[in-house]
Design a protein around this motif. Structure first.
Motif, short mmCIF file in Angstrom:
data_model
loop_
_atom_site.label_atom_id
_atom_site.label_comp_id
_atom_site.label_asym_id
_atom_site.label_seq_id
_atom_site.Cartn_x
_atom_site.Cartn_y
_atom_site.Cartn_z
N ASN A 52 5.69 10.66 -19.90
CA ASN A 52 5.87 11.78 -18.98
C ASN A 52 4.61 12.62 -18.80
OD1 ASN A 52 8.61 11.13 -18.42
ND2 ASN A 52 9.19 12.07 -20.36
N ASN A 54 0.40 12.42 -17.49
CA ASN A 54 -0.06 11.87 -16.22
C ASN A 54 -1.49 11.35 -16.26
OD1 ASN A 54 -1.89 13.90 -15.47
ND2 ASN A 54 -0.37 15.06 -14.36
N LYS A 56 -4.60 10.66 -13.36
CA LYS A 56 -5.03 11.06 -12.03
C LYS A 56 -5.74 9.90 -11.35
CE LYS A 56 -6.86 15.15 -11.65
NZ LYS A 56 -7.81 16.28 -11.66
N ASN A 68 -1.65 12.58 -8.64
CA ASN A 68 -1.17 12.54 -10.02
C ASN A 68 -0.12 11.46 -10.13
OD1 ASN A 68 -2.70 14.62 -11.25
ND2 ASN A 68 -1.46 16.12 -10.18
N MET A 69 -0.26 10.62 -11.15
CA MET A 69 0.68 9.53 -11.38
C MET A 69 1.31 9.73 -12.76
SD MET A 69 -1.69 6.43 -9.85
CE MET A 69 -2.90 6.61 -11.15
N LYS A 70 2.62 9.75 -12.78
CA LYS A 70 3.36 9.98 -14.02
C LYS A 70 3.29 8.76 -14.94
CE LYS A 70 8.03 11.02 -15.60
NZ LYS A 70 9.40 11.26 -15.14
N PHE A 82 2.31 3.43 -15.79
CA PHE A 82 2.27 4.60 -14.92
C PHE A 82 2.60 4.22 -13.48
CE2 PHE A 82 -1.97 2.93 -15.74
CZ PHE A 82 -2.50 2.73 -14.48
#
Length: 161
Positions: A52, A54, A56, A68-70, A82
């Motif tokens: 959870n 992130n 970038k 932004n990628m979780k 991710f």
């Protein structure tokens, strides 16, 4: 070696497998430490390395824009997964007697015209990663990307029809 692509229930999965004569810890550091990540995949920057957290994606186009990628799955020194567009990217580092194996999966909801570009990009970035692990730093070889792009066009042709 080309990625293997197979159809799964909700799309496709492309898998790259790379054996390394380096420890799993050494490969993990190259995947997750920003000073090394910037060398082999300059668009990515780890912001918060945990489930959870992130990562970038920097556009690197002079605009300063980023996404932004979780991080959807994480096990320290082993797994980082991710968001990647409408799919996901997953790296798994598995220790072996000789070093380790890096498994990289890209989960693709569909195969489209952009897919071969993306796969060729990952292919070349993994080559750059291999060079980095061997102590060499090389620039992104556009001619290599073009070569692999043609191979991935052929591989993905007639998929998703």
């Amino acid at each position: 070696m080309l990625a293997a692509i197979e159809q799964i229930e909700d799309g496709y999965i492309a898998q790259f497998q790379r054996p390394f004569k380096h420890s799993a810890n050494h490969v993990w550091a190259a995947l997750t430490e920003n000073n090394q990540l910037a060398i082999w995949m300059s668009n990515l920057q780890v912001v918060d390395l945990r489930k959870n957290g992130n990562i970038k994606f920097n556009m690197n186009d002079g605009t300063g824009k980023s996404l932004n990628m979780k991080i959807t799955d994480f096990e320290d020194n082993s797994i980082v997964e991710f968001e990647w567009g409408n799919g996901k990217v997953r790296f798994e580092v598995v220790a072996t007697e000789e070093g380790c194996i890096l498994l990289m999966h890209e989960f693709l909801p569909i195969i489209n015209d952009h897919t071969p570009k993306d796969l060729a990009g990952w292919h070349v970035c993994l080559q750059i990663l291999s060079e980095l692990l061997d102590g060499k730093v090389i620039d992104f070889p556009k001619d290599e990307w073009e070569f692999w792009y043609e191979k991935y066009i052929e591989l993905t042709k007639n998929m998703n029809e």
